[in-house]
Motif scaffolding. Sequence first.
Motif, short mmCIF file in Angstrom:
data_model
loop_
_atom_site.label_atom_id
_atom_site.label_comp_id
_atom_site.label_asym_id
_atom_site.label_seq_id
_atom_site.Cartn_x
_atom_site.Cartn_y
_atom_site.Cartn_z
N TYR A 89 0.85 -1.20 0.00
CA TYR A 89 0.00 0.00 0.00
C TYR A 89 0.87 1.24 0.00
O TYR A 89 1.96 1.26 0.59
CB TYR A 89 -0.92 0.00 1.23
CG TYR A 89 -1.82 -1.21 1.25
CD1 TYR A 89 -3.08 -1.17 0.66
CD2 TYR A 89 -1.38 -2.41 1.80
CE1 TYR A 89 -3.89 -2.29 0.64
CE2 TYR A 89 -2.18 -3.55 1.77
CZ TYR A 89 -3.43 -3.48 1.19
OH TYR A 89 -4.23 -4.60 1.15
N LEU A 90 0.37 2.29 -0.67
CA LEU A 90 1.05 3.58 -0.66
C LEU A 90 0.36 4.47 0.36
O LEU A 90 -0.85 4.69 0.29
CB LEU A 90 1.01 4.21 -2.05
CG LEU A 90 1.81 5.52 -2.19
CD1 LEU A 90 2.49 5.58 -3.56
CD2 LEU A 90 0.94 6.76 -2.00
N MET A 91 1.14 4.97 1.30
CA MET A 91 0.63 5.80 2.40
C MET A 91 1.16 7.22 2.28
O MET A 91 2.35 7.43 1.97
CB MET A 91 1.09 5.24 3.74
CG MET A 91 0.83 3.76 3.95
SD MET A 91 -0.91 3.42 4.26
CE MET A 91 -0.81 1.70 4.78
N LEU A 92 0.30 8.20 2.52
CA LEU A 92 0.72 9.60 2.58
C LEU A 92 0.16 10.24 3.84
O LEU A 92 -0.93 9.88 4.31
CB LEU A 92 0.22 10.37 1.36
CG LEU A 92 0.79 10.01 -0.01
CD1 LEU A 92 0.16 10.89 -1.09
CD2 LEU A 92 2.31 10.14 -0.04
N GLY A 93 0.89 11.22 4.36
CA GLY A 93 0.37 12.02 5.46
C GLY A 93 -0.56 13.09 4.93
O GLY A 93 -0.40 13.57 3.80
N ASP A 94 -1.54 13.50 5.72
CA ASP A 94 -2.44 14.57 5.30
C ASP A 94 -1.72 15.92 5.23
O ASP A 94 -2.12 16.80 4.47
CB ASP A 94 -3.63 14.67 6.26
CG ASP A 94 -4.58 13.49 6.12
OD1 ASP A 94 -4.48 12.76 5.12
OD2 ASP A 94 -5.42 13.28 7.03
N ASN A 95 -0.69 16.08 6.03
CA ASN A 95 0.13 17.29 5.98
C ASN A 95 1.23 17.05 4.94
O ASN A 95 2.37 16.72 5.27
CB ASN A 95 0.73 17.57 7.36
CG ASN A 95 1.23 18.98 7.51
OD1 ASN A 95 1.12 19.81 6.60
ND2 ASN A 95 1.77 19.30 8.68
N ARG A 96 0.87 17.18 3.67
CA ARG A 96 1.65 16.63 2.57
C ARG A 96 3.10 17.10 2.51
O ARG A 96 3.98 16.35 2.09
CB ARG A 96 0.95 16.93 1.24
CG ARG A 96 -0.31 16.15 1.03
CD ARG A 96 -0.03 14.66 0.79
NE ARG A 96 -1.19 13.85 1.07
CZ ARG A 96 -2.21 13.69 0.22
NH1 ARG A 96 -2.20 14.29 -0.96
NH2 ARG A 96 -3.23 12.93 0.56
N ASP A 97 3.35 18.33 2.92
CA ASP A 97 4.71 18.85 2.81
C ASP A 97 5.51 18.70 4.10
O ASP A 97 6.60 19.26 4.23
CB ASP A 97 4.67 20.32 2.37
CG ASP A 97 4.03 20.50 1.00
OD1 ASP A 97 4.16 19.57 0.18
OD2 ASP A 97 3.39 21.54 0.77
#
Length: 226
Positions: free
Chosen positions: A170-178
Amino acid sequence: MKNWMRANKGFVLFLMLFGIFRTAVADWNPIPSASMHPNLLEGDVVFVNRLAYNVKLPLTDIVLGHTGEPQRGDIVTFSSPADGTRLIKRVIALPGDRVEMRNEQLIINGQAADYDGVVQAAEHIQGLGALQALQVAEKIDGSRPHTIQFLPQVRAQRDMAALVVPAGQYLMLGDNRDNSADSRYIGMVPRALLIGRAERVLASADIRGNWLPRTERFGMSLYASH
């Protein structure tokens, strides 16, 4: 020691059962960083359903069976494939998805994500002070919209070459992208490293300020309609 164990065997049994419960059924996870702003704040403690996806042998990552499938948009706790640190991020791409990022915009299976309702906010970063933040509602491939945040003044990885998520990962990202160390830096997350699905905020305190409880966040669902 044997006499103490004998005299307190009920208490010892309780601790053992409690430990098994936390490692196999349900858990709570303190939020230590800003990577999930604005939806999760430092000082939040979230309830984690460990049976949402897998049944595991207690105290291990050995999967005994599957109980459900991760969905795009789920907020998930997992062990980092880079160093084993426990992290919490959002599931963005599923096994077999083709995903890329162009100047912050996600494109999954050829469909660009929608971004609506820009709101300006401030983000306080240690050593940098208050920075401008832009908060928008992101909607990806039919999933429910969720709020994410961009920090235009921060140097960050805003592009990602097209890739296909491997089977079982799975690819995970934080909501605070930067301001998030996520799959752009640590790679894809194998299913066996998923710990559970974060469901709601159990309790919250302003640990970066006056330490007062934020009672308005107690019991807050992480999947309320946008």
